[in-house]
Design a protein around this motif. Sequence first.
Motif, short mmCIF file in Angstrom:
data_model
loop_
_atom_site.label_atom_id
_atom_site.label_comp_id
_atom_site.label_asym_id
_atom_site.label_seq_id
_atom_site.Cartn_x
_atom_site.Cartn_y
_atom_site.Cartn_z
N LEU A 1 0.82 -1.20 0.00
CA LEU A 1 0.00 0.00 0.00
C LEU A 1 0.86 1.26 0.00
O LEU A 1 0.55 2.23 -0.68
N PHE B 1 3.52 0.86 -3.59
CA PHE B 1 3.00 0.82 -4.96
C PHE B 1 2.80 2.22 -5.56
O PHE B 1 3.13 2.42 -6.74
N PRO B 2 2.29 3.21 -4.81
CA PRO B 2 2.17 4.54 -5.41
C PRO B 2 3.51 5.12 -5.84
O PRO B 2 3.59 5.83 -6.85
N VAL B 3 4.58 4.80 -5.12
CA VAL B 3 5.91 5.27 -5.51
C VAL B 3 6.31 4.59 -6.82
O VAL B 3 6.84 5.23 -7.73
N ARG C 1 4.29 3.37 -9.14
CA ARG C 1 3.44 3.82 -10.26
C ARG C 1 3.58 5.30 -10.60
O ARG C 1 3.53 5.65 -11.78
N ALA C 2 3.71 6.15 -9.58
CA ALA C 2 3.64 7.59 -9.84
C ALA C 2 4.85 8.37 -9.35
O ALA C 2 4.93 9.58 -9.57
N GLY C 3 5.79 7.70 -8.72
CA GLY C 3 6.98 8.39 -8.22
C GLY C 3 7.96 8.69 -9.34
O GLY C 3 7.91 8.10 -10.42
N ARG D 1 11.83 6.37 -6.79
CA ARG D 1 11.84 4.90 -6.87
C ARG D 1 13.20 4.34 -6.47
O ARG D 1 13.29 3.38 -5.72
N PHE E 1 1.46 5.17 3.99
CA PHE E 1 0.46 5.67 3.06
C PHE E 1 -0.39 6.69 3.79
O PHE E 1 -0.82 6.44 4.93
N LEU F 1 -3.63 9.63 3.09
CA LEU F 1 -4.64 10.10 2.15
C LEU F 1 -5.35 11.28 2.77
O LEU F 1 -5.67 11.26 3.97
#
Length: 120
Positions: free
Chosen positions: A85, A88-90, A92-94, A99, A115, A117
């Motif tokens: 959790l 994964f954002p790093v 996909r979007a980092g 990374r 994480f 939000l």
Amino acid sequence: MTAFSLDPAQTAWCEELRALARDRLAPLAARGQPGHVNRPLLAALGELGLLDRLFGSGALDLCLLRESLARGCTEAETALALQGLGGFPVLRAGTETQRERWLPGVRAGRTVAAFALSEP
């Protein structure tokens, strides 16, 4: 008639993961303290290559991994899921720099992923 079944290699992998969770990870989880990150458990997940699988496995393999760990040690599955959790954002979007800085440690279980939000 069964619409879906696992192949023998998948079934064997699930059994191996369940035994690993029960025999190696559950004792580490039992030594953890509520409200604190269980770093030895995270490190073991990294050493076993299980955290690395979060970022390169297909959906079925990820489901089998999580279900098998949860069956043997819910704490290990939770730790794995939280690393995913947060990491994964790093992935996909980092940026490439982010990374390179964060993901090796997350994959190895040396860095605790987080994480957050917020809403407007």
